[in-house]
Design an enzyme around this catalytic site. Structure first.
Site, PDB file in Angstrom:
ATOM      1  N   ASP A  47      26.061 -23.613   0.966  1.00  0.00           N
ATOM      2  CA  ASP A  47      25.779 -24.996   0.616  1.00  0.00           C
ATOM      3  C   ASP A  47      25.459 -25.194  -0.865  1.00  0.00           C
ATOM      4  OD1 ASP A  47      23.547 -23.483   1.234  1.00  0.00           O
ATOM      5  OD2 ASP A  47      22.716 -24.904   2.655  1.00  0.00           O
ATOM      6  N   HIS A 102      19.040 -23.640  -0.201  1.00  0.00           N
ATOM      7  CA  HIS A 102      17.649 -23.935   0.128  1.00  0.00           C
ATOM      8  C   HIS A 102      16.830 -22.645   0.148  1.00  0.00           C
ATOM      9  CE1 HIS A 102      20.087 -27.090   2.153  1.00  0.00           C
ATOM     10  NE2 HIS A 102      19.167 -27.876   1.640  1.00  0.00           N
ATOM     11  N   ASP A 117      21.524 -18.931  -0.021  1.00  0.00           N
ATOM     12  CA  ASP A 117      21.595 -20.303   0.461  1.00  0.00           C
ATOM     13  C   ASP A 117      20.982 -21.231  -0.588  1.00  0.00           C
ATOM     14  OD1 ASP A 117      21.812 -21.786   3.448  1.00  0.00           O
ATOM     15  OD2 ASP A 117      20.379 -22.727   2.093  1.00  0.00           O
ATOM     16  N   HIS A 129      14.674 -20.791   7.666  1.00  0.00           N
ATOM     17  CA  HIS A 129      13.499 -21.663   7.556  1.00  0.00           C
ATOM     18  C   HIS A 129      12.472 -21.439   8.666  1.00  0.00           C
ATOM     19  CE1 HIS A 129      15.209 -23.843   4.270  1.00  0.00           C
ATOM     20  NE2 HIS A 129      16.197 -24.351   4.975  1.00  0.00           N
TER      21      HIS A 129
END
Length: 338
Positions: free
Chosen positions: A246, A161, A159, A122
């Site tokens: 995740d 996200h 991931d 991120h």
């Protein structure tokens, strides 16, 4: 597998209530402790020149000064302690190590996996967010371009996200191909299908925002039908996997339904893609916040490279996922891409 782990990565500690805490690495190492084929290497930390290759000088200076002044909340989700800087450099250095080892020819049970934290995907050119300070995979990709004779690098981010930071860093470049398979609508709200790169980088960003609830069948179809052919067509010298865990159906902060066995399936598809493209392969840890599911996910990747068999995915491909994949494929074919 060969795991890169620097003890300094444990120094970034915001307490056990914070989901991104040192117990994540401890849980992985404990789970792997009964495997005889696990090898640990302690990579050197990244230099400031390494991280400034993808982050602005102003941001690097500001972040370091903020941490050295005692740290605190950078934003509501992302906080630092006085040891975060050392941990972040160590995490980025471990990612560089994975790229170096992969491009040096390591494969099979010597395939490198960087167990760095804090995670990185991120972190943008000039900002920290989403538990991330330095963009580990991006630093490694740029290092491979600058120092390891890699003309093209692909980053596959599985991931849950979207890795907005990796996308941000390479969005207008053609020498790094960023692919993200993530949950639609989840933090940070980026990663739409029409985000495909710009300028010289047009077509070198590929986003697959899967609907909430997608599981093994959806991920397998995505890698088989969309991601694999796209990476093979790009023909990278190095394929880095931003490996978050995740999307597991028991992870506390996502709604996806990937099983532990599903990560074995993903690993097989990634290995097949790298083989087909003739590219080196390395893994870089991202998220995963259920300690048991994180550890088992990393274990599934390791066990695949040690020869454990992989079963076909269970479940069926839902109609909304099938339509999404068909639309992405049609859009890429319309502009001459696979």
């Amino acid at each position: 597998m060969r795991f890169g782990f620097n003890d300094a990565c444990l120094g970034h500690d915001l307490g056990q209530r914070h989901p991104e805490n040192p117990d994540r690495i401890r849980a992985i190492r404990e789970y792997l402790s009964d495997r005889t084929a696990v090898e640990y290497v302690s990579p050197a930390p990244a230099s400031e020149a390494d991280i400034s290759s993808v982050h602005s000088d102003e941001y690097v200076t500001e972040l370091r000064a903020f941490i050295e002044a005692g740290g605190g909340n950078w934003d509501p989700d992302t906080a630092t302690t006085e040891t975060t800087w050392e941990a972040a450099l160590a995490s980025a250095g471990s990612a560089i190590w994975a790229a170096e080892v992969a491009l040096d020819g390591a494969s099979g049970h010597e395939t490198p996996f960087s167990l760095g934290r804090p995670p990185g995907h991120h972190a943008t050119v000039d900002d920290a967010m989403g538990f991330c300070f330095l963009n580990n995979a991006a630093v490694a990709a740029q290092y491979a371009r600058d120092h390891l004779d890699a003309e093209r690098v692909a980053i596959l981010d599985w991931d849950v996200h979207h890795g907005n930071g990796i996308q941000d860093i390479f969005y207008d470049r053609q020498d790094v191909f960023y692919v993200s398979v993530h949950e639609d609508g989840l933090y940070p709200g980026t990663g739409e299908v029409d985000e495909t790169g710009e300028g010289p980088g047009a077509g070198t960003t590929l986003n697959v925002p899967l609907p909430p609830g997608a599981g093994d069948a959806a991920y397998d179809a995505t890698l088989t039908d969309i991601v694999g052919p796209a990476i093979e067509d790009y023909d990278p010298d190095l394929l880095l996997v931003s490996a978050g865990f995740d999307a597991h159906h028991h992870d506390p902060i996502s709604r996806m339904h990937v099983s532990t066995e599903g990560y074995s399936i993903l690993t097989r598809r990634v290995r097949e893609t790298a083989d087909a493209a003739g590219s080196a392969l390395g893994f870089v840890l991202e998220g995963g916040y259920g300690l048991e599911t994180l550890a088992k996910g990393v274990g599934a990747v390791h066990d695949f490279f040690e020869g454990e068999s992989v079963s076909p995915p269970e479940g069926t491909l839902q109609s909304d996922t099938k339509t999404l994949l068909e639309d992405i494929s049609a859009g890429r074919h319309a502009v001459g891409l696979k």
